[in-house]
Every structure is written in structure tokens, then in C-alpha cells.
Write a protein that holds these residues in place. Structure first.
Motif, PDB file in Angstrom:
ATOM      1  N   ASP A 118       3.482   8.372   2.260  1.00 53.38           N
ATOM      2  CA  ASP A 118       4.593   8.084   1.341  1.00 53.38           C
ATOM      3  C   ASP A 118       4.842   9.225   0.364  1.00 53.38           C
ATOM      4  O   ASP A 118       5.984   9.481  -0.021  1.00 53.38           O
ATOM      5  N   ILE A 149      -4.307   7.103 -10.308  1.00 48.15           N
ATOM      6  CA  ILE A 149      -4.203   5.956  -9.409  1.00 48.15           C
ATOM      7  C   ILE A 149      -4.459   4.604 -10.094  1.00 48.15           C
ATOM      8  O   ILE A 149      -3.667   3.670  -9.912  1.00 48.15           O
ATOM      9  N   THR A 158       0.841  -1.202   0.000  1.00 48.85           N
ATOM     10  CA  THR A 158       0.000   0.000   0.000  1.00 48.85           C
ATOM     11  C   THR A 158       0.870   1.242   0.000  1.00 48.85           C
ATOM     12  O   THR A 158       1.829   1.337   0.773  1.00 48.85           O
ATOM     13  N   LEU A 159       0.535   2.194  -0.867  1.00 45.54           N
ATOM     14  CA  LEU A 159       1.228   3.475  -0.938  1.00 45.54           C
ATOM     15  C   LEU A 159       0.244   4.554  -0.502  1.00 45.54           C
ATOM     16  O   LEU A 159      -0.865   4.643  -1.040  1.00 45.54           O
ATOM     17  N   TYR A 160       0.645   5.365   0.482  1.00 45.84           N
ATOM     18  CA  TYR A 160      -0.244   6.402   1.005  1.00 45.84           C
ATOM     19  C   TYR A 160       0.134   7.758   0.406  1.00 45.84           C
ATOM     20  O   TYR A 160       1.256   8.230   0.580  1.00 45.84           O
ATOM     21  N   VAL A 161      -0.817   8.346  -0.313  1.00 47.67           N
ATOM     22  CA  VAL A 161      -0.608   9.636  -0.971  1.00 47.67           C
ATOM     23  C   VAL A 161      -1.519  10.667  -0.320  1.00 47.67           C
ATOM     24  O   VAL A 161      -2.744  10.480  -0.267  1.00 47.67           O
ATOM     25  N   GLU A 191      -1.579   1.756 -10.011  1.00 44.87           N
ATOM     26  CA  GLU A 191      -1.797   0.496  -9.293  1.00 44.87           C
ATOM     27  C   GLU A 191      -1.572  -0.708 -10.216  1.00 44.87           C
ATOM     28  O   GLU A 191      -0.918  -1.682  -9.829  1.00 44.87           O
ATOM     29  N   LYS A 245      -1.487  -1.001  -4.022  1.00 45.95           N
ATOM     30  CA  LYS A 245      -2.735  -0.329  -3.676  1.00 45.95           C
ATOM     31  C   LYS A 245      -2.408   1.090  -3.227  1.00 45.95           C
ATOM     32  O   LYS A 245      -1.550   1.293  -2.356  1.00 45.95           O
ATOM     33  N   VAL A 246      -3.050   2.085  -3.818  1.00 51.60           N
ATOM     34  CA  VAL A 246      -2.826   3.476  -3.433  1.00 51.60           C
ATOM     35  C   VAL A 246      -3.993   3.958  -2.590  1.00 51.60           C
ATOM     36  O   VAL A 246      -5.151   3.909  -3.012  1.00 51.60           O
ATOM     37  N   GLU A 247      -3.687   4.404  -1.383  1.00 52.21           N
ATOM     38  CA  GLU A 247      -4.686   5.016  -0.500  1.00 52.21           C
ATOM     39  C   GLU A 247      -4.491   6.522  -0.546  1.00 52.21           C
ATOM     40  O   GLU A 247      -3.388   7.018  -0.296  1.00 52.21           O
ATOM     41  N   TYR A 248      -5.558   7.255  -0.870  1.00 52.26           N
ATOM     42  CA  TYR A 248      -5.462   8.712  -0.992  1.00 52.26           C
ATOM     43  C   TYR A 248      -6.025   9.371   0.262  1.00 52.26           C
ATOM     44  O   TYR A 248      -7.151   9.075   0.680  1.00 52.26           O
ATOM     45  N   PHE A 274       5.612   7.494  -8.208  1.00 55.72           N
ATOM     46  CA  PHE A 274       4.298   8.139  -8.254  1.00 55.72           C
ATOM     47  C   PHE A 274       4.450   9.619  -8.583  1.00 55.72           C
ATOM     48  O   PHE A 274       3.718  10.164  -9.411  1.00 55.72           O
TER      49      PHE A 274
END
Length: 345
Positions: free
Chosen positions: A82, A47, A28-31, A51, A57-60, A275
Motif C-alpha cells: 500500500d 506505526i 491491514t495496511l502494508y508498508v 494504528e 493493522k500495519v504490516e511492515y 500514512f
């Protein structure tokens, strides 16, 4: 010995099984970035492709720039974010506080100088102009000429119909700087700007509103007809069919850079830099221009004429006023306290 053999066998089996467990876990990547129409563009246009390409998985995490900077400060030593996408003022603070990692492999030769940050600790992904937004339909019905100047914010015919983001938002802060600059001051002396806000603009203000969603609601309900806002927000609003337009004040509009950086932390994911660099892809730059009115940061990008009506490109970009964020960030806390005491009471 038999017990030891069993333990050894169990340990070996666990080691063999471990990779499959790890690989089964979804990365998971947190943006963290702006909400509103910007969030929608990122969710729709960036996104899904990222992905799919990277198996992540990108969590915004939506919030304005000061919200994101506050999260970074609160999580210091245990960063969960991140990638941070914020205005240039807060980005200078994030870099100074050591939150941003170095970006490798930027298309340096193709980036405008204004998009570069020292040691490539961040990069601008779009150029925004801060100026005025107005409701074209209401102005036409009332026989009002479109605004042309920052001084129009003082016009009494806009009583309780003006909306300005507060000073903890870049748009409101830049309005204060521009009014100070026009009246003998600037970043080093904002007294004249505070005086004008307190005595001449405040009576016209319906709300000091930081939320993009609430800003558009105030216009849609007819309560507000003029505002301080940026080309990105105004372009997105106009794209919905609502009759608004953006004005570059004759005294100059202020530069606002939308910027991004990978957050430095132990075991930082290399996908954070990937990203950020995806946001510089020419296709994404054109999407950001179309959907969000961002002036591109790539020199080589050819802008279709129909997409360049509002964004700061070409001569409009060259005429923007670039605030001195070194001075502003040193004074920002002091100004915010003064604003809350004198203006937005």
C-alpha cells in the motif's frame, strides 16, 4: 412459494449479518521500506499511533529500495503493498512505471522544492547526504587524520578495511557518480569512476555490503574502519554509542532523498496517503532527525542545535550535489552489469 419465502428470509438475514462480519475483519495496511534502524524508528514512533488513530493493522515489509521496486514489478496487476518508502532514484522509476498514486492534501507551501515530485505522485520525507563514515577511535589510535575527500578511498593504508555498498544501492551508485564527476565525467560518462574503482579502490575494499546490519557488524568487529554511507545510517549508528562520525567530502556530498508514495491499485485504501502524510508531521520529522539524521523537508520546522550536528540542514543541505536521476535510471541496468563484470567480481 414457501420455499421462496424461506430463501428470501435467509438472504435478508445474510445481508443484515454481513456488515458485522466485515466490521469484525481487521483492516491491514502494508508498508514496504528500509530495514535496520529505520524500521525500528517506524515501528516505535509511527506505526502504533497510526494504528490507534485509524483502527488499522500495519504490516511492515523490510527491504532496500531495489528490493521494494522489484516487489512492485513482480506484483504488477495484483499489488499487495500500500505504501512504498524508497530512495529517490528508485522512486522516479516507480512513478514512471505507474505504481504511485496521487497524494492529496500535502502541506505544499511548507515543503522545500526538492521534496516535491511531479503531480505529487510522491514526496520526500527526509534529506540524506551520501559521504564517508569513519571509526574515530581507531583513527585516533593510529594517528590518522579524519578523511576529507572521496579520493581518500584510494589511500593504501585502508587496505581491506573499507566497506562500500554495491552499485544497486544508492550509496555505492552515488560514490561512482561523484568519483566520475571529479575526474572529467559524471552521469553521462562514468568511465573514469569505473577505472578508479577497479584499479585504485578495489584493493582497499573488505566488502561491497548492502545490508545496514552487516555494515555495522563489520565496524563493531574492528574489520572495517572507513565506509561510504549516508548521514541517516551514520547518525543511527552513532546513537548506539559507537565512535563513528560522518564526513562531508570537500568535493561535495551527494543528495539522497528518502521518499514515500501511496501505491495505486483497485480499491486503494485512502489510509495509504494518510500514512505518507503522517511522516511529514513536524513531531515525526524531529524524531527522524534525532533517531535517523534526516534533514527535515518542512521549511517551518525549527531544528534544535543539538540535533543538527550531522544532518544535511542549512548550508550543508544547500551545498549537496543533486544527481541527475533521469540519466542514471536510463543507464542503471547497464552500469550494474558492468559493475558485476569489472568491479565486484
Amino acid at each position: 412459494m414457501k420455499t421462496l419465502s424461506l430463501l428470501t428470509a435467509a438472504s435478508i438475514a445474510a445481508l443484515i449479518a454481513a456488515p458485522s462480519v466485515v466490521s469484525a475483519q481487521q483492516k491491514t495496511l502494508y508498508v514496504a521500506g528500509y530495514g535496520g534502524s529505520f524500521e525500528k524508528t517506524i515501528r516505535d514512533e509511527v506505526i502504533p499511533a497510526f494504528e490507534k488513530e485509524n483502527g488499522v493493522k500495519v504490516e511492515y515489509v523490510a527491504g532496500n529500495s531495489t528490493d521494494t521496486l522489484a516487489k512492485l514489478q513482480a506484483q504488477k496487476g495484483n499489488q499487495q503493498i500500500d505504501v512504498a518508502i524508497v530512495d529517490d532514484g528508485p522512486m522516479y522509476q516507480a512513478i514512471q512505471l505507474g505504481f504511485c498514486g496521487k497524494l492529496e492534501g500535502l502541506p505544499a507551501a511548507d515543503l522545500y522544492d526538492t521534496a516535491r515530485f511531479k503531480d505529487d505522485r510522491a514526496v520526500a520525507i527526509g534529506i540524506v547526504a551520501t559521504g564517508l563514515m569513519y571509526n574515530k577511535k581507531v583513527f585516533a589510535e593510529k594517528g590518522w587524520a579524519p578523511p576529507t575527500s572521496w579520493n581518500d578511498l584510494k589511500d593504501t593504508k585502508y587496505a581491506k578495511q573499507l566497506v562500500i555498498p554495491p552499485i544497486n544501492n544508492t550509496y555505492g551508485l552515488e560514490a561512482l557518480v561523484m568519483l566520475s564527476k571529479m575526474n572529467g565525467g559524471g552521469e553521462t560518462n562514468v568511465d573514469s569512476g569505473f577505472k578508479i574503482f577497479k584499479e585504485q579502490i578495489n584493493p582497499n575494499v573488505l566488502a561491497y555490503e548492502p545490508s545496514p546490519g552487516k555494515m555495522t557488524e563489520l565496524f563493531q568487529s574492528g574489520q572495517a574502519v572507513i565506509a561510504v554511507w549516508g548521514t541517516g545510517r551514520v547518525q543511527s549508528f552513532a546513537n548506539t554509542g559507537f565512535p563513528v562520525d560522518f564526513v562531508y567530502p570537500k568535493e561535495g556530498a551527494a543528495t539522497l532523498l528518502t521518499t514515500a508514495c501511496p501505491i495505486t491499485k483497485p480499491n486503494a485504501s485512502p489510509l495509504a496517503s494518510s500514512f505518507v502524510k503522517m511522516l511529514l508531521d513536524p513531531k515525526i520529522q524531529l524524531v527522524m532527525l534525532k533517531d535517523y539524521g534526516y534533514g527535515p523537508v518542512l521549511k517551518s520546522l525549527v531544528v534544535p542545535p543539538e540535533l543538527g550536528k550531522m544532518a544535511p540542514i542549512g548550508e550543508r543541505a544547500a551545498k549537496l550535489y543533486n544527481p541527475d536521476w533521469t540519466v542514471i535510471n536510463e543507464k542503471r541496468e547497464e552500469w550494474t552489469k558492468r559493475w558485476n563484470r569489472e568491479v565486484e567480481r
